[in-house]
Motif scaffolding. Structure first.
Motif, short mmCIF file in Angstrom:
data_model
loop_
_atom_site.label_atom_id
_atom_site.label_comp_id
_atom_site.label_asym_id
_atom_site.label_seq_id
_atom_site.Cartn_x
_atom_site.Cartn_y
_atom_site.Cartn_z
N CYS A 117 14.32 -11.80 -36.43
CA CYS A 117 14.03 -11.51 -37.65
C CYS A 117 12.69 -11.20 -37.85
O CYS A 117 11.71 -11.82 -37.71
N VAL A 118 12.09 -9.81 -38.28
CA VAL A 118 10.77 -9.78 -38.44
C VAL A 118 10.49 -10.28 -39.70
O VAL A 118 11.25 -10.15 -40.86
N ILE A 133 5.59 -10.81 -31.61
CA ILE A 133 4.91 -12.03 -31.35
C ILE A 133 5.71 -13.39 -31.90
O ILE A 133 6.08 -13.05 -33.12
N PHE A 134 6.15 -14.31 -31.04
CA PHE A 134 7.10 -15.29 -31.65
C PHE A 134 6.20 -16.26 -32.85
O PHE A 134 5.08 -16.66 -32.39
N THR A 141 17.59 -18.28 -35.41
CA THR A 141 16.98 -17.15 -35.21
C THR A 141 15.60 -17.07 -35.10
O THR A 141 14.89 -18.08 -35.75
N ALA A 142 15.06 -16.23 -34.20
CA ALA A 142 13.67 -16.53 -34.03
C ALA A 142 12.87 -15.43 -34.83
O ALA A 142 13.27 -14.28 -35.21
N LEU A 143 11.82 -15.87 -35.61
CA LEU A 143 11.03 -15.27 -36.74
C LEU A 143 9.70 -14.66 -35.73
O LEU A 143 9.10 -15.66 -35.16
N VAL A 144 9.79 -13.40 -36.02
CA VAL A 144 8.56 -12.64 -35.05
C VAL A 144 7.77 -11.87 -36.19
O VAL A 144 8.30 -11.46 -36.97
N THR A 145 6.65 -11.52 -35.50
CA THR A 145 5.91 -10.55 -36.10
C THR A 145 5.68 -9.16 -35.06
O THR A 145 5.64 -9.50 -33.94
N LEU A 146 5.70 -7.94 -35.61
CA LEU A 146 5.33 -7.11 -34.64
C LEU A 146 4.02 -6.80 -34.31
O LEU A 146 3.00 -7.35 -34.92
N ILE A 147 3.62 -6.48 -32.93
CA ILE A 147 2.59 -6.05 -32.52
C ILE A 147 2.03 -4.73 -32.59
O ILE A 147 3.05 -3.82 -32.20
#
Length: 164
Positions: A117-118, A133-134, A141-147
């Motif tokens: 999930c972004v 980026i994790f 659920t892995a929370l990530v941000t976009l590169i």
């Protein structure tokens, strides 16, 4: 043939060593070896208190040796088993994947697939190969941000690396 207490220790050693096949932690194998050594001590004719003391000493030496020294030699290099979710992955770069059977978007952390999930947008569907980026886990659920594409390098997709 008369039953000897040493045979009892050998049976215990065999059962512990066989039980190790189900765990893989090297704990039961170390205890099995300690029981076999105790059987050797018992064959010398020592009494039960000395047998139990011997088992305690052998276990006290062999269990830490088996768990801390021998077990890591059987684990693949670069895989930190049991650390997923503890925060050691925070800041690593990953490339998104799409799982075949349900078309879920996620990343692989230590060989295991996690849906993602972004954080900024709440998106759960990203195109395969999107670099992220994790940040942390929320449940499974892995929370990530976009590169941003201008900051992404081909090296990000090859192996996870820490955020600078």
């Amino acid at each position: 043939m008369d039953w000897n207490p040493a045979y009892t220790w050998l049976v215990i050693a065999l059962l512990l060593s066989l039980a190790e096949l189900t765990s893989g932690a090297m704990l039961l194998l170390a205890l099995g070896i300690a029981a076999a050594l105790t059987a050797a001590v018992t064959a010398l004719g020592l009494s039960l208190p000395w047998q139990l003391l011997s088992m305690g000493i052998f276990a006290g030496v062999l269990v830490p040796l088996g768990v801390m020294v021998i077990r890591p030699r059987f684990s693949p290099k670069g895989v930190a088993y049991g650390t997923t979710g503890t925060g050691v992955e925070k800041g690593n770069h990953y490339e998104t994947l799409v799982r075949d059977f349900d078309n879920a978007t996620g990343i692989k952390v230590n060989g295991d697939f996690y849906r993602l999930c972004v954080i900024e947008s709440g998106d759960t569907d990203l195109p395969p190969g999107t670099r992220v980026i994790f940040k942390r886990f929320e449940g499974t659920t892995a929370l990530v941000t976009l590169i941003p594409p201008e900051n992404a390098s081909p090296q990000d997709a090859i192996s996870p690396r820490k955020e600078p």
